[in-house]
Write an enzyme that holds these catalytic residues in place. Sequence first.
Site, PDB file in Angstrom:
ATOM      1  N   GLY A   8       0.742  -1.219   0.048  1.00 59.21           N
ATOM      2  CA  GLY A   8      -0.104   0.112  -0.089  1.00 59.21           C
ATOM      3  C   GLY A   8       0.953   1.174   0.050  1.00 59.21           C
ATOM      4  N   GLY A  11      -0.348   4.925  -0.735  1.00 63.81           N
ATOM      5  CA  GLY A  11      -1.541   5.446  -0.058  1.00 63.81           C
ATOM      6  C   GLY A  11      -1.115   6.482   0.758  1.00 63.81           C
ATOM      7  N   GLN A  12      -2.183   7.089   1.576  1.00 70.58           N
ATOM      8  CA  GLN A  12      -1.618   8.132   2.529  1.00 70.58           C
ATOM      9  C   GLN A  12      -0.623   8.062   3.571  1.00 70.58           C
ATOM     10  OE1 GLN A  12      -4.560   9.127   5.624  1.00 70.58           O
ATOM     11  NE2 GLN A  12      -3.950  11.100   5.885  1.00 70.58           N
ATOM     12  N   TYR A 142     -14.848  -2.378   8.828  1.00 68.46           N
ATOM     13  CA  TYR A 142     -13.612  -2.059   8.824  1.00 68.46           C
ATOM     14  C   TYR A 142     -13.040  -2.520  10.139  1.00 68.46           C
ATOM     15  CZ  TYR A 142      -9.636   1.693   9.169  1.00 68.46           C
ATOM     16  OH  TYR A 142      -8.673   2.169   9.358  1.00 68.46           O
ATOM     17  N   ILE A 172      -5.444  10.316  10.730  1.00 68.94           N
ATOM     18  CA  ILE A 172      -4.101  10.771  10.534  1.00 68.94           C
ATOM     19  C   ILE A 172      -4.299  12.070   9.605  1.00 68.94           C
ATOM     20  CG2 ILE A 172      -1.919  10.371   9.432  1.00 68.94           C
ATOM     21  CD1 ILE A 172      -2.617   8.535  11.830  1.00 68.94           C
TER      22      ILE A 172
HETATM   23  C1  AKB Z   1     -10.947   5.981   8.877  1.00 71.62           C
HETATM   24  O1  AKB Z   1     -11.321   7.208   9.138  1.00 71.62           O
HETATM   25  O2  AKB Z   1     -11.252   5.150   8.364  1.00 71.62           O
HETATM   26  C2  AKB Z   1      -9.254   5.866   9.139  1.00 71.62           C
HETATM   27  C3  AKB Z   1      -9.260   5.341  10.556  1.00 71.62           C
HETATM   28  C4  AKB Z   1      -9.416   6.170  11.913  1.00 71.62           C
HETATM   29  O3  AKB Z   1      -8.696   4.082  10.835  1.00 71.62           O
HETATM   30  N1  AKB Z   1      -8.806   7.141   9.242  1.00 71.62           N
END
Ligand code: AKB
Length: 320
Positions: A8, A11-12, A142, A172
């Site tokens: 990755g 990515g950011q 998630y 972040i």
């Molecule tokens: C998200 O908002 O999904 C991420 C995290 C806090 O894991 N930046």
Amino acid sequence: MKNILVTGSVGQIGSELTLELRNRFGGSNVVAGINRTQPTGELAETGPYMKVDTTNLEELASTVKKYNIDTIYHLAAVLSAVGEKNPGLAWNIGVNGLYNVLEVAREFNCAVFFPSSIGAFGPTTPLDNTPQDTIQRPTSMYGITKVTGEMLCDYYYLRFGVDTRGVRYPGIISNATLPGGGTTDYAVEIYYEAVKHQKFTCPLGKGTFLDMMYMPDAIDAAINLMEADPSKLKHRNAFNISAMSFDPEILATEIRKHIPGFVMSYDVDPMKQKIADSWPNYMNDAAAREEWGWNPVYNLESMTVDMLKVIRDKHSKGLI
Ligand code: AKB
């Protein structure tokens, strides 16, 4: 000699982490793992890059073998808001991808960094001063992939001795690569909109407190944890780390100190709000401080000064 693979890497976090690792350990020793997006600029010029789709075990194993990799920073992920829209993709990348990384690490004796998240907590977690070890019943896909990842990393360490380590990242904030599809993305977008249009419509409501961190601290956290003396680590994986906690109003007030005409309005996204409401207001990160010396440099004030300086500079050059 360290040979590192970052999955990755466009990515950011991955894009800035790869460059910092190349700074510290040498460009040719840090392979940027890419998937659909090609690297450009410094990322493409300062070291090798390889196509590494983490859901493809053979592709991952052949890169690790070819470059004699001993450490994998596994940053490939689908963030929370995108994950809610496509739970199957979130599971495949978040869990099956990590499983492949751990299997390859077991076979080729690699250390693994895994970024968990504040998303690994849920509405039944104590949301103030969230303890290191506490209830974890997340309600987003998630979050479910992150708790599963935390447990998989513990399992591979305990069962096979794989040197897994990781943190629970807050939102972040950064100015190099934009985040894609997270609940905390507003805290990045607000700076760009403040500089470009002096106004911002916030998708999270007033009073939504979340942990946040500036990118330089996030990168230091990953590298310092991976370089820490293992005998001092009682937790190894999923360390709570935080640097600041604020709600959208506090952030807007801070920006207004530099851009007095900045105006913020609200158009709350119910899906993002539900996710944010289930995450901690602020975490207790004493374990990370004690076990490996976590000590962030940036607070809201110093981060805002730096963010606005960099984004104004990009804006004046026509880059954004
Ligand atoms: C998200 O908002 O999904 C991420 C995290 C806090 O894991 N930046």
